[in-house]
Design a protein around this motif. Structure first.
Motif, PDB file in Angstrom:
ATOM      1  N   ALA A 234      30.077  25.294 109.784  1.00 53.53           N
ATOM      2  CA  ALA A 234      30.865  26.505 109.562  1.00 53.53           C
ATOM      3  C   ALA A 234      29.983  27.694 109.948  1.00 53.53           C
ATOM      4  N   GLY A 235      30.593  28.737 110.467  1.00 54.73           N
ATOM      5  CA  GLY A 235      29.835  29.910 110.875  1.00 54.73           C
ATOM      6  C   GLY A 235      29.346  29.850 112.315  1.00 54.73           C
ATOM      7  N   GLN A 236      29.786  28.837 113.069  1.00 58.95           N
ATOM      8  CA  GLN A 236      29.369  28.710 114.463  1.00 58.95           C
ATOM      9  C   GLN A 236      30.175  29.674 115.324  1.00 58.95           C
ATOM     10  N   GLY A 237      29.503  30.391 116.204  1.00 62.16           N
ATOM     11  CA  GLY A 237      30.148  31.342 117.096  1.00 62.16           C
ATOM     12  C   GLY A 237      29.596  31.248 118.500  1.00 62.16           C
ATOM     13  N   LEU A 238      30.080  32.135 119.354  1.00 61.23           N
ATOM     14  CA  LEU A 238      29.676  32.151 120.756  1.00 61.23           C
ATOM     15  C   LEU A 238      28.250  32.651 120.930  1.00 61.23           C
ATOM     16  N   ILE A 239      27.654  32.272 122.012  1.00 59.09           N
ATOM     17  CA  ILE A 239      26.314  32.683 122.389  1.00 59.09           C
ATOM     18  C   ILE A 239      26.237  34.207 122.507  1.00 59.09           C
ATOM     19  N   LEU A 240      25.095  34.783 122.210  1.00 52.93           N
ATOM     20  CA  LEU A 240      24.899  36.224 122.384  1.00 52.93           C
ATOM     21  C   LEU A 240      25.045  36.583 123.855  1.00 52.93           C
ATOM     22  N   GLY A 241      25.687  37.702 124.114  1.00 55.57           N
ATOM     23  CA  GLY A 241      25.841  38.169 125.484  1.00 55.57           C
ATOM     24  C   GLY A 241      27.171  37.813 126.117  1.00 55.57           C
ATOM     25  N   THR A 242      28.011  37.076 125.402  1.00 56.57           N
ATOM     26  CA  THR A 242      29.310  36.678 125.963  1.00 56.57           C
ATOM     27  C   THR A 242      30.421  37.644 125.603  1.00 56.57           C
ATOM     28  N   HIS A 243      30.135  38.625 124.778  1.00 56.67           N
ATOM     29  CA  HIS A 243      31.114  39.645 124.377  1.00 56.67           C
ATOM     30  C   HIS A 243      32.452  39.025 123.987  1.00 56.67           C
ATOM     31  N   PRO A 244      32.581  38.575 122.746  1.00 52.62           N
ATOM     32  CA  PRO A 244      33.794  37.890 122.299  1.00 52.62           C
ATOM     33  C   PRO A 244      35.071  38.715 122.391  1.00 52.62           C
ATOM     34  N   GLY A 245      34.986  40.013 122.548  1.00 48.66           N
ATOM     35  CA  GLY A 245      36.192  40.820 122.705  1.00 48.66           C
ATOM     36  C   GLY A 245      36.326  41.880 121.638  1.00 48.66           C
ATOM     37  N   VAL A 246      37.075  42.898 121.960  1.00 45.54           N
ATOM     38  CA  VAL A 246      37.278  44.018 121.047  1.00 45.54           C
ATOM     39  C   VAL A 246      38.023  43.535 119.800  1.00 45.54           C
ATOM     40  N   GLY A 247      37.525  43.932 118.661  1.00 50.54           N
ATOM     41  CA  GLY A 247      38.188  43.592 117.404  1.00 50.54           C
ATOM     42  C   GLY A 247      37.842  42.218 116.863  1.00 50.54           C
ATOM     43  N   SER A 248      37.141  41.385 117.638  1.00 48.14           N
ATOM     44  CA  SER A 248      36.771  40.070 117.106  1.00 48.14           C
ATOM     45  C   SER A 248      35.384  40.157 116.475  1.00 48.14           C
ATOM     46  N   HIS A 249      35.164  39.317 115.485  1.00 50.36           N
ATOM     47  CA  HIS A 249      33.906  39.335 114.757  1.00 50.36           C
ATOM     48  C   HIS A 249      33.344  37.930 114.678  1.00 50.36           C
ATOM     49  N   ARG A 250      32.040  37.853 114.640  1.00 51.06           N
ATOM     50  CA  ARG A 250      31.382  36.555 114.498  1.00 51.06           C
ATOM     51  C   ARG A 250      31.683  35.976 113.120  1.00 51.06           C
ATOM     52  N   PRO A 251      31.837  34.674 113.069  1.00 51.12           N
ATOM     53  CA  PRO A 251      32.084  34.055 111.768  1.00 51.12           C
ATOM     54  C   PRO A 251      30.811  34.028 110.925  1.00 51.12           C
ATOM     55  N   SER A 252      30.992  34.116 109.640  1.00 49.23           N
ATOM     56  CA  SER A 252      29.913  33.945 108.664  1.00 49.23           C
ATOM     57  C   SER A 252      30.323  32.796 107.759  1.00 49.23           C
ATOM     58  N   ALA A 253      29.347  32.131 107.208  1.00 52.33           N
ATOM     59  CA  ALA A 253      29.633  31.033 106.284  1.00 52.33           C
ATOM     60  C   ALA A 253      28.671  31.120 105.107  1.00 52.33           C
ATOM     61  N   ALA A 254      29.096  30.579 103.988  1.00 53.73           N
ATOM     62  CA  ALA A 254      28.253  30.509 102.796  1.00 53.73           C
ATOM     63  C   ALA A 254      28.360  29.107 102.221  1.00 53.73           C
ATOM     64  N   ARG A 255      27.248  28.620 101.694  1.00 54.75           N
ATOM     65  CA  ARG A 255      27.231  27.277 101.119  1.00 54.75           C
ATOM     66  C   ARG A 255      26.255  27.254  99.950  1.00 54.75           C
ATOM     67  N   ALA A 256      26.717  26.787  98.812  1.00 49.33           N
ATOM     68  CA  ALA A 256      25.829  26.577  97.676  1.00 49.33           C
ATOM     69  C   ALA A 256      24.939  25.374  97.992  1.00 49.33           C
ATOM     70  N   LEU A 257      23.657  25.521  97.714  1.00 51.93           N
ATOM     71  CA  LEU A 257      22.709  24.435  97.993  1.00 51.93           C
ATOM     72  C   LEU A 257      22.242  23.826  96.672  1.00 51.93           C
ATOM     73  N   PRO A 258      22.338  22.504  96.563  1.00 49.10           N
ATOM     74  CA  PRO A 258      21.913  21.869  95.318  1.00 49.10           C
ATOM     75  C   PRO A 258      20.388  21.883  95.154  1.00 49.10           C
ATOM     76  N   PRO A 259      19.918  21.932  93.914  1.00 46.64           N
ATOM     77  CA  PRO A 259      18.477  21.847  93.667  1.00 46.64           C
ATOM     78  C   PRO A 259      17.908  20.574  94.292  1.00 46.64           C
ATOM     79  N   GLY A 260      16.710  20.681  94.838  1.00 46.94           N
ATOM     80  CA  GLY A 260      16.051  19.529  95.434  1.00 46.94           C
ATOM     81  C   GLY A 260      16.510  19.191  96.834  1.00 46.94           C
ATOM     82  N   SER A 261      17.446  19.952  97.390  1.00 50.32           N
ATOM     83  CA  SER A 261      17.914  19.653  98.740  1.00 50.32           C
ATOM     84  C   SER A 261      16.937  20.207  99.776  1.00 50.32           C
ATOM     85  N   THR A 262      17.040  19.679 100.990  1.00 52.12           N
ATOM     86  CA  THR A 262      16.193  20.090 102.103  1.00 52.12           C
ATOM     87  C   THR A 262      17.083  20.621 103.210  1.00 52.12           C
TER      88      THR A 262
END
Length: 182
Positions: free
Chosen positions: A90-118
């Motif tokens: 989640a949160g994957q977007g286009l490479i920098l420099g490809t100009h996704p277009g006016v009004g479009s925004h890069r996706p952001s993602a959030a994920r809770a990470l469990p204790p002890g995870s890598t």
């Protein structure tokens, strides 16, 4: 993009700009990378680039949340203490420099990470191999990472890169972060 001194200088330039933007903006990681994309051609000579911007939030004792966005970069790999390995795509977007277009925004993602995870962040040189497709490289990394998941972080990075097929021509960088158990 590239593997020469000019590419390295361009990446250093982008890194400095990104650090400034990330320090100045506390909003979604996608908004920070949008701003970098806006500035890319105006203040650098870098035509295109990949990156992942990840920010770990939370108190020292947890719980922790990973906020991230990607501009054409391979997804982070999360290894949990219960033996699971999952690509955080989640949160994957286009490479920098490809100009996704006016009004479009890069996706952001959030994920809770469990204790002890890598959490593993890496460059594509770790998963790309001549004569092999990307899915095979991602599967290989997942298998090898799971085999090393319970070792101390002193050795898995070196051992992971050593277990990848030889013959790759791309650079390899690997960053591993293990959260405390609490």
């Amino acid at each position: 993009m590239g593997h020469d001194l000019t590419a390295a200088a361009g990446m250093a330039q982008l890194q400095g700009i990104l650090r400034s933007l990330a320090w100045d903006r506390t909003g979604p990681t996608g908004a920070v990378v949008d701003r970098l994309d806006d500035a890319l051609h105006a203040i650098t000579t870098v035509p295109m680039a990949t990156l992942v911007l990840a920010r770990l939030e939370g108190p020292d004792t947890g719980p922790w949340t990973l906020r991230r966005t990607s501009a054409g970069h391979p997804p982070p790999l999360l290894l949990t203490p219960d033996g699971n390995a999952q690509y955080l795509d989640a949160g994957q977007g286009l490479i920098l420099g490809t100009h996704p277009g006016v009004g479009s925004h890069r996706p952001s993602a959030a994920r809770a990470l469990p204790p002890g995870s890598t959490l593993l962040l890496y460059t594509d040189g770790l998963i790309e191999a001549p004569g092999s497709d990307l899915d095979s490289g991602l599967g290989r990394l997942r298998r090898h990472a799971l085999a090393l998941a319970h070792e101390t972080l002193d050795t898995p990075c070196d051992r992971l890169s050593a277990r990848m097929p030889p013959g790759g021509t791309d650079d390899i960088a690997l960053l591993a972060l293990r959260l405390p158990v609490r």
